[in-house]
Write an enzyme that holds these catalytic residues in place. Sequence first.
Site, PDB file in Angstrom:
ATOM      1  N   CYS A  68      38.914  41.822  38.574  1.00 52.51           N
ATOM      2  CA  CYS A  68      38.894  42.967  37.646  1.00 52.51           C
ATOM      3  C   CYS A  68      38.938  42.624  36.158  1.00 52.51           C
ATOM      4  CB  CYS A  68      40.044  43.906  37.943  1.00 52.51           C
ATOM      5  SG  CYS A  68      39.982  44.605  39.596  1.00 52.51           S
ATOM      6  N   HIS A 122      41.116  46.747  32.169  1.00 54.56           N
ATOM      7  CA  HIS A 122      42.201  46.434  33.099  1.00 54.56           C
ATOM      8  C   HIS A 122      43.502  46.620  32.323  1.00 54.56           C
ATOM      9  CE1 HIS A 122      43.737  44.718  36.817  1.00 54.56           C
ATOM     10  NE2 HIS A 122      44.685  44.207  36.056  1.00 54.56           N
TER      11      HIS A 122
END
Length: 534
Positions: A68, A122
């Site tokens: 991510c 993120h």
Amino acid sequence: VSTVDLTKARPPSTPSQTDALNVLFIVVDDLRTTLGCYEDKLVRSPNIDQLASRSLLFQNAFAQQAVCAPSRVSFLTGRRPDTTRLYDFNSYWRVHAGNFSTIPQYFKENGYVTMSVGKVFHPGISSNHSDDSPYSWSIPPYHPSSEKYENTKTCRGQDGELHANLLCPVDLVDVPEGTLPDKQSTEQAIHLLEKMKTSARPFFLAVGYHKPHIPFRYPKEFQKLYPLENITLAPDPHVSAGLPPVAYNPWMDIRQREDVQALNVSVPYGPIPADFQRKIRQSYFASVSYLDTQVGHLLSALDDLQLANSTIVAFTSDHGWSLGEHGEWAKYSNFDVATRVPLMFYVPGRTALLPKAGEKLFPYIDPFDSISEFKEPGGQAVEIVELVSLFPTLAGLAGLQVPPCCPVPSFHVELCREGQNLLKHFQFHDLEEDLDLHGNPRESIAYSQYPRPADSPQWNSDKPSLKDIKIMGYSIRTIDYRYTVWVGFNPEEFLANFSDIHAGELYFVDSDPLQDHNVYNDSQGGELPLSWMP
Ligand SMILES: *[C@@H]1O[C@H](CO)[C@@H](O)[C@H](O)[C@H]1NC(C)=O
Ligand SMILES: *[C@@H]1O[C@H](CO)[C@@H](O)[C@H](O)[C@H]1NC(C)=O
Ligand SMILES: *[C@@H]1O[C@H](CO)[C@@H](O)[C@H](O)[C@H]1NC(C)=O
Ligand SMILES: *[C@@H]1O[C@H](CO)[C@@H](O)[C@H](O)[C@H]1NC(C)=O
Ligand SMILES: *[C@@H]1O[C@H](CO)[C@@H](O)[C@H](O)[C@H]1NC(C)=O
């Protein structure tokens, strides 16, 4: 198969404040190309398929690192992980690598109102605990309040108790706050669209959905779309004989869930029992259909607010997810299943005709209404492309100046791009092709990479911290093959040593599309490129 004569569409223009196109950027977490519009025959994704039918869809789009934070920081800054120097979750590029501009920051600086809903950056250190505010966003980013329950014990097990399971179909009346994060994000995004409808300034709205990221926490009725008896295993559910151990990711996050722990799966190779593999696949597909309904509600609101004629919709994911292929689960690898992503762009009047007054381009489709007609993608590009190209492409589609190509190195340059401008695929004939250093059109290649702490799978092989990285797997994907070399890497100097080769992988797309027969050792001395030079 293009339904619209793209050549008759208007050329790019510099937008004035009044005719600038808005951008709705939808980024999904861990979504591979298991979608109807990518020819998946099982998964029900009618709303995303409908978006595809109005869009240009990229068949071969790849993320730069299949995890991510590194992937998101890469495509949001338009730089590769070797430039953001983020291979883990533990640094903020502005202080650690360079003060690189982001896509939303660039739109903000060009007069847009920029807004973030859900998981776009993120969260945590990698976006300075603020989703890169205030640089990227005009207003504080929104996070759904029910997000905090994702990893708590909210899954009703067969014993009637609540657990922190991997498989987590829920009854909405039974969960804390009576809702789920993606439902809240959809509601907030629609609320922001309503507010922007009368705005004099164009908007850039990024909506980050959480599913199908684990745990598979979704409204349980979506399971009914996928009866277990119809779920197959991956076509290649075994660790292949020629797989170098360094390439394997031991999916530790899956093992930590209570329901998986109870299976006593052997470390590092498993396997997970076949019936549980089917259940994981069922829950992944159910999560995708649940996600699809959220996308459907959001796009239908765009229609209702009569914004579909003035808003670009870009849809993608941060990376893919292995559903048992090569005996692997999760992301954390260089295989296509982990790096390939859906990517499509709806551009009003260009990828589809402008809606007439009152016409709906994106009416909500209920995935439980089974006999809805499947619509082909509006247009398709098969060339290999990379997520790092999102920055120049979105800028170009919106009519903003496309940032210049980065010099090497570019740590001192705040605004430049390492990706390509993909506008040529939208048939803007007047654009210069991207040229290589010799003035030739670039070969179409996607670069991805993945770090490892050791040659054999161990507890931190999926997500090594920077200081523990000893090997970097550099991978190139062309239309014909995937080629990966795992080489020594010094995390203090950020230096790869291409003469220190730990292992190699080579898979040909035609003869081995699933990447199970590594022919690297057969090819030694062959003609393949050995350099890593985007
Ligand atoms: C980094 O970029 C931001 C946004 O342009 C700017 O406000 C800030 O001053 C820059 N920081 C440094 C240290 O140059
Ligand atoms: C990161 O956040 C902290 C705390 O809000 C702030 O003091 C610092 O200036 C931020 N870093 C940058 C580069 O903006
Ligand atoms: C399950 O498979 C059967 C046999 O192929 C098919 O008739 C049925 O429609 C499938 N059910 C679902 C919900 O896809
Ligand atoms: C897993 O191991 C534990 C402890 O050794 C044992 O009690 C349990 O029965 C095992 N479960 C399975 C499914 O094998
Ligand atoms: C979009 O459609 C609405 C309703 O038909 C109209 O009022 C508006 O002017 C259109 N906007 C553009 C940019 O065409």
